[in-house]
Design a protein around this motif. Structure first.
Motif: not given
Length: 149
Positions: A6, A8-9, A13
């Motif tokens: 998934y 860096k995003r 988060v």
């Protein structure tokens, strides 16, 4: 089968969520009790003012326990943590200069600040100076307590 990442995003988060959790816990456990103390203190001061018409100059003194001091045109008052009068003195008996002189000559403490407080069993002058704190009995000017800061 290829693993799905998934990236860096998701990491960003998760960091934001962690920071929010820490901030919430900080506000609840660090600043929360401080705010409660401030509200309690203000409620006590309001109660003293309400029950003792004409009293001014209320201060808080923390030594063996919390006490409050105030005065009217003729009388000095000391209150306990339940906002009940511990003792009173005529305002004409107030003598900051004698207390400063006693602290200087007998104990070598040059006064930076002086205020009223309550020692173990008596009203006191609290004198701070020369990196020391001394409590002198209000009536006799005898040393009740002394320490270096």
């Amino acid at each position: 089968m290829k693993n799905k990442f998934y990236g860096k995003r998701l990491t960003a988060v998760l960091w934001i969520v962690l920071i929010l959790i820490i901030a919430i816990l900080w506000s609840l456990f660090i600043s929360g009790p401080s705010r409660v103390h401030e509200v309690t203190l203000q409620n006590d001061l309001d109660q003293i003012t309400e029950e003792n018409k004409g009293i001014t100059g209320l201060t808080v003194h923390q030594f063996d326990y919390t006490t409050y001091q105030g005065y009217t045109e003729t009388t000095l008052y000391w209150f306990d943590e339940n906002c009940e009068v511990i003792t009173t003195r005529e305002i004409a008996t107030l003598d900051y200069e004698a207390a400063k002189e006693k602290a200087s000559t007998d104990y070598g403490i040059e006064c930076d600040t002086i205020e009223l407080g309550y020692g173990y069993d008596n009203p006191v002058y609290e004198i701070r100076g020369s990196n020391k704190i001394i409590l002198l009995d209000y009536d006799t000017l005898e040393r009740v307590y002394q320490r270096e800061v």
